[in-house]
Design an enzyme around this catalytic site. Structure first.
Site, PDB file in Angstrom:
ATOM      1  N   TRP A 121       0.788  -1.268  -0.002  1.00 11.64           N
ATOM      2  CA  TRP A 121      -0.035   0.081  -0.029  1.00 11.64           C
ATOM      3  C   TRP A 121       0.948   1.106  -0.024  1.00 11.64           C
ATOM      4  CZ3 TRP A 121      -3.143   2.022   4.893  1.00 11.64           C
ATOM      5  CH2 TRP A 121      -3.796   3.216   4.424  1.00 11.64           C
ATOM      6  N   ASP A 147       1.651  -8.500  -0.918  1.00  5.49           N
ATOM      7  CA  ASP A 147       0.180  -8.180  -0.889  1.00  5.49           C
ATOM      8  C   ASP A 147       0.094  -6.685  -1.504  1.00  5.49           C
ATOM      9  OD1 ASP A 147      -2.407  -8.536   0.400  1.00  5.49           O
ATOM     10  OD2 ASP A 147      -1.994  -6.638   1.184  1.00  5.49           O
ATOM     11  N   TYR A 206      -4.654   0.316  -4.230  1.00  6.67           N
ATOM     12  CA  TYR A 206      -3.580   1.114  -3.703  1.00  6.67           C
ATOM     13  C   TYR A 206      -3.098   1.916  -4.714  1.00  6.67           C
ATOM     14  CZ  TYR A 206      -3.745  -2.346   0.302  1.00  6.67           C
ATOM     15  OH  TYR A 206      -4.291  -3.054   1.254  1.00  6.67           O
ATOM     16  N   LEU A 211       2.912  -2.687  12.343  1.00 10.69           N
ATOM     17  CA  LEU A 211       3.554  -1.611  12.876  1.00 10.69           C
ATOM     18  C   LEU A 211       2.855  -0.413  13.095  1.00 10.69           C
ATOM     19  CD1 LEU A 211       6.831  -1.999  10.700  1.00 10.69           C
ATOM     20  CD2 LEU A 211       6.503  -2.756  13.021  1.00 10.69           C
ATOM     21  N   ARG A 259       1.547   1.898  10.751  1.00  6.40           N
ATOM     22  CA  ARG A 259       2.050   2.649   9.732  1.00  6.40           C
ATOM     23  C   ARG A 259       3.290   3.393  10.341  1.00  6.40           C
ATOM     24  NH1 ARG A 259      -2.720   5.624   7.494  1.00  6.40           N
ATOM     25  NH2 ARG A 259      -1.258   5.809   5.888  1.00  6.40           N
ATOM     26  N   ARG A 270      -1.006  10.119   7.784  1.00 11.49           N
ATOM     27  CA  ARG A 270      -0.829   9.864   9.341  1.00 11.49           C
ATOM     28  C   ARG A 270      -0.974  11.143  10.212  1.00 11.49           C
ATOM     29  NH1 ARG A 270       4.243   6.173   7.825  1.00 11.49           N
ATOM     30  NH2 ARG A 270       4.272   7.939   6.192  1.00 11.49           N
ATOM     31  N   ALA A 275       6.471  -1.118   3.575  1.00 13.36           N
ATOM     32  CA  ALA A 275       7.713  -0.453   3.655  1.00 13.36           C
ATOM     33  C   ALA A 275       7.972   0.234   2.218  1.00 13.36           C
ATOM     34  CB  ALA A 275       8.782  -1.652   3.736  1.00 13.36           C
ATOM     35  N   GLN A 332      14.405  -0.829   5.154  1.00 17.97           N
ATOM     36  CA  GLN A 332      13.261  -1.167   6.334  1.00 17.97           C
ATOM     37  C   GLN A 332      12.910  -2.951   6.232  1.00 17.97           C
ATOM     38  OE1 GLN A 332      10.319   1.462   4.755  1.00 17.97           O
ATOM     39  NE2 GLN A 332      10.656   2.982   6.341  1.00 17.97           N
TER      40      GLN A 332
HETATM   41  N1  LIG Z   1      -7.049  -5.003   3.744  1.00 18.14           N
HETATM   42  C1  LIG Z   1      -7.151  -3.929   4.281  1.00 18.14           C
HETATM   43  O1  LIG Z   1      -8.144  -3.177   4.343  1.00 18.14           O
HETATM   44  C2  LIG Z   1      -5.785  -3.181   4.568  1.00 18.14           C
HETATM   45  C3  LIG Z   1      -5.522  -1.998   5.159  1.00 18.14           C
HETATM   46  C4  LIG Z   1      -4.163  -1.424   5.543  1.00 18.14           C
HETATM   47  C5  LIG Z   1      -3.095  -2.249   5.144  1.00 18.14           C
HETATM   48  N2  LIG Z   1      -3.316  -3.312   4.481  1.00 18.14           N
HETATM   49  C6  LIG Z   1      -2.296  -4.133   4.034  1.00 18.14           C
HETATM   50  O2  LIG Z   1      -1.485  -4.205   5.002  1.00 18.14           O
HETATM   51  C7  LIG Z   1      -0.248  -3.918   4.655  1.00 18.14           C
HETATM   52  C8  LIG Z   1       0.570  -3.182   5.949  1.00 18.14           C
HETATM   53  O3  LIG Z   1       0.021  -2.335   6.438  1.00 18.14           O
HETATM   54  P1  LIG Z   1       0.710  -0.624   6.392  1.00 18.14           P
HETATM   55  O4  LIG Z   1       1.705  -0.753   5.036  1.00 18.14           O
HETATM   56  O5  LIG Z   1      -0.490   0.203   6.361  1.00 18.14           O
HETATM   57  O6  LIG Z   1       1.314  -0.580   7.791  1.00 18.14           O
HETATM   58  P2  LIG Z   1       2.479  -1.102   8.598  1.00 18.14           P
HETATM   59  O7  LIG Z   1       2.966  -2.272   8.088  1.00 18.14           O
HETATM   60  O8  LIG Z   1       2.124  -1.145  10.024  1.00 18.14           O
HETATM   61  O9  LIG Z   1       3.485   0.238   8.403  1.00 18.14           O
HETATM   62  C9  LIG Z   1       4.057   0.420   7.286  1.00 18.14           C
HETATM   63  C10 LIG Z   1       5.091   1.583   7.519  1.00 18.14           C
HETATM   64  O10 LIG Z   1       5.646   1.542   8.710  1.00 18.14           O
HETATM   65  C11 LIG Z   1       7.196   2.044   8.415  1.00 18.14           C
HETATM   66  N3  LIG Z   1       8.238   1.237   8.622  1.00 18.14           N
HETATM   67  C12 LIG Z   1       8.298  -0.055   8.137  1.00 18.14           C
HETATM   68  N4  LIG Z   1       9.383  -0.835   8.554  1.00 18.14           N
HETATM   69  C13 LIG Z   1       9.839  -0.026   9.431  1.00 18.14           C
HETATM   70  C14 LIG Z   1      11.246   0.166  10.227  1.00 18.14           C
HETATM   71  N5  LIG Z   1      11.818  -1.133  10.087  1.00 18.14           N
HETATM   72  N6  LIG Z   1      11.628   1.149  10.752  1.00 18.14           N
HETATM   73  C15 LIG Z   1      10.841   2.484  10.846  1.00 18.14           C
HETATM   74  N7  LIG Z   1       9.739   2.540   9.940  1.00 18.14           N
HETATM   75  C16 LIG Z   1       9.335   1.206   9.422  1.00 18.14           C
HETATM   76  C17 LIG Z   1       7.211   2.657   6.940  1.00 18.14           C
HETATM   77  O11 LIG Z   1       6.669   4.157   6.935  1.00 18.14           O
HETATM   78  P3  LIG Z   1       7.710   5.288   6.207  1.00 18.14           P
HETATM   79  O12 LIG Z   1       7.926   4.550   4.764  1.00 18.14           O
HETATM   80  O13 LIG Z   1       6.609   6.193   5.876  1.00 18.14           O
HETATM   81  O14 LIG Z   1       8.728   5.379   7.249  1.00 18.14           O
HETATM   82  C18 LIG Z   1       5.950   1.788   6.449  1.00 18.14           C
HETATM   83  O15 LIG Z   1       5.595   2.202   5.071  1.00 18.14           O
HETATM   84  C19 LIG Z   1      -0.340  -2.847   3.494  1.00 18.14           C
HETATM   85  O16 LIG Z   1       0.606  -2.430   3.074  1.00 18.14           O
HETATM   86  C20 LIG Z   1      -1.296  -3.391   2.599  1.00 18.14           C
HETATM   87  O17 LIG Z   1      -0.630  -4.385   1.835  1.00 18.14           O
HETATM   88  C21 LIG Z   1      -4.498  -3.965   4.216  1.00 18.14           C
END
Ligand SMILES: NC(=O)c1ccc[n+]([C@@H]2O[C@H](COP(=O)([O-])OP(=O)(O)OC[C@H]3O[C@@H](n4cnc5c(N)ncnc54)[C@H](OP(=O)(O)O)[C@@H]3O)[C@@H](O)[C@H]2O)c1
Length: 311
Positions: free
Chosen positions: A21, A52, A57, A205, A207, A226, A279, A284
Site C-alpha cells: 500500500w 500483498d 492502492y 507496525l 504505519r 498519518r 515498507a 526497512q
Molecule cells: N485489507 C486492508 O483493508 C488493509 C488496510 C491497510 C493495510 N493493508 C495491507 O497491510 C500492509 C501493512 O500495513 P501498512 O503498510 O498500512 O502499515 P504497517 O505495516 O504497520 O507500517 C508500514 C510503514 O511503517 C514504516 N516502517 C516499516 N518498517 C519500518 C522500520 N523497520 N523502521 C521504521 N519504520 C518502518 C514505513 O513507513 P515510512 O515508509 O513512511 O517510514 C512503512 O511504510 C499494507 O501495505 C497493505 O498491504 C490492508
C-alpha cells in the site's frame, strides 16, 4: 525466513509478507518508483515470498503496476496476493463486490500485474449492496477459470465469513491487528484457527508508530494521512509512546530494534499466520526480515504481554 502453511490454501508463505500500500503513494509521502521497485526486490532477495497489494492502492492501480514490474522474471518466487471489491470514484472509496465487477477487476489486475494467475484473491471489505452468495460465487468462478488459486476476504467478521463460506471455499482472512488493535483475539482468530483459514494481519507496525521512528501526527507533511490519524494524536499517541519506551528496553536486551520485537511478537500470537508489513525503502525490509532471526524468551513474551495489556 520462517515459512508456514497458509490455512487450507495449499500455499506456503513467509511469516512476514510485504505490504504494497505505501508504495502507491496515496496518503503516503516520500515514495518514488526507484525505491519502491528496490523495496519489492529486496523482499524477494531476503526470502519474503508473500507480496500483498490491491486494486485500490493508488488511484489507478499503481501498486499493482509496480509489483508487476518488480517481479518480472521472478514469478515463481512469489505468492502474489491482491484484492477486489473496493475502487476509487472521484476520490471516494466505493465498495462494489458484484459478480460482473469482480470478474472485470480480476482481469484488469492480471493485466497490471502481468501474470496469468493471482495466487490469493481477496475481497477487500464487505459490500453491503451485494449478497455474500453473489460475491463468493464470483470468486469461485475465477478459481474454476484458473485465474486465481485461493480465495480470501478482508475486514470480515465471523458471521460474514460463515455466510461467505456457505457458497465458496474460504482460504484466508486479512484483518487489522497490532499491539494497540487486538479486537480479533476475542472471536475472529479462534474461528479462523478452527476452520483452517490462514490469517494475514495488516498494519502490525501501525504505519510506523510501533517502530523506533515513532513520531506524532503533526510531524508528517499535510498530504500524509498519518497527520489526521487518531493513533498519531493526543492521548492515544501519548499512551503508545509510554508503551513503546517500555518495549524498547526489552528490545535492547535482545539486540533487536523495536520493529523487530513487534513483528516477532505479532507472528507468534495464537492464530496469526502472517504479518503483512508495509515498507517504502529496502533498508526497512532488511531490518524487518531479521525480526524472526532471534527468539524472545517466555519471560520476555510475558513481560511484553503485560506492557501491551496495560497500555
Ligand atoms: N485489507 C486492508 O483493508 C488493509 C488496510 C491497510 C493495510 N493493508 C495491507 O497491510 C500492509 C501493512 O500495513 P501498512 O503498510 O498500512 O502499515 P504497517 O505495516 O504497520 O507500517 C508500514 C510503514 O511503517 C514504516 N516502517 C516499516 N518498517 C519500518 C522500520 N523497520 N523502521 C521504521 N519504520 C518502518 C514505513 O513507513 P515510512 O515508509 O513512511 O517510514 C512503512 O511504510 C499494507 O501495505 C497493505 O498491504 C490492508
Amino acid at each position: 525466513m520462517v515459512t508456514r502453511e497458509f490455512g487450507s490454501s495449499g500455499l506456503r508463505v513467509s511469516a512476514l509478507a510485504l505490504g504494497c500500500w505505501p508504495i502507491a503513494g496515496v496518503g503516503w509521502t516520500g515514495v518514488n518508483e526507484q525505491d519502491s521497485l528496490a523495496t519489492i526486490r529486496q523482499a524477494l532477495d531476503v526470502g519474503i515470498n508473500f507480496v500483498d497489494t490491491a486494486y485500490m492502492y493508488g488511484l489507478g492501480g499503481e501498486s499493482e503496476i509496480l509489483v508487476g514490474k518488480a517481479i518480472a522474471g521472478r514469478r515463481a518466487e512469489v505468492v502474489l496476493a491482491t484484492k477486489c471489491g473496493v475502487h476509487w470514484d472521484g476520490g471516494k472509496a466505493v465498495r462494489d463486490s458484484s459478480s460482473a465487477r469482480i470478474q472485470e477487476e480480476c482481469e484488469a489486475s492480471l493485466r497490471r500485474l502481468n501474470v496469468d494467475a493471482i495466487d490469493l484473491y481477496q475481497v477487500h471489505a464487505p459490500d453491503p449492496g451485494t449478497s455474500f452468495q453473489e460475491t463468493a460465487q464470483a470468486l469461485e468462478r475465477l478459481l474454476r477459470q484458473g485465474k486465481i488459486r485461493a480465495i480470501g476476504v478482508s475486514n470480515f467478521d465471523v458471521a460474514q465469513m460463515q455466510e461467505f463460506s456457505r457458497h465458496a471455499p474460504l482460504h484466508s482472512l486479512q484483518p487489522a491487528y497490532s499491539m494497540i488493535r487486538r479486537e480479533i483475539e476475542r472471536d475472529i482468530l479462534p474461528y479462523c484457527e478452527e476452520h483452517r483459514i490462514g490469517v494475514c494481519v495488516y498494519c502490525p507496525l501501525e504505519r510506523g508508530l510501533l517502530t523506533d521512528g515513532i513520531r506524532p501526527g503533526e510531524s508528517y507533511p499535510a498530504e500524509d494521512s498519518r497527520r489526521q490519524n487518531s493513533n498519531f494524536l493526543g492521548d492515544s499517541f501519548a499512551r503508545t509512546r509510554q508503551m513503546v519506551m517500555r518495549l524498547q528496553s526489552i528490545a535492547r536486551e535482545n539486540g533487536m530494534t523495536l520493529a523487530q520485537l513487534v513483528l516477532n511478537w505479532t507472528v507468534h500470537q495464537p492464530g496469526v499466520t502472517v504479518a503483512i508489513v508495509g515498507a517504502t525503502r529496502p533498508h526497512q525490509v532488511l531490518e524487518n526480515a531479521h525480526a524472526l532471526g532471534r527468539s524472545l524468551t517466555a519471560d520476555q513474551m510475558e513481560r511484553i504481554r503485560k506492557i501491551v495489556e496495560s497500555r
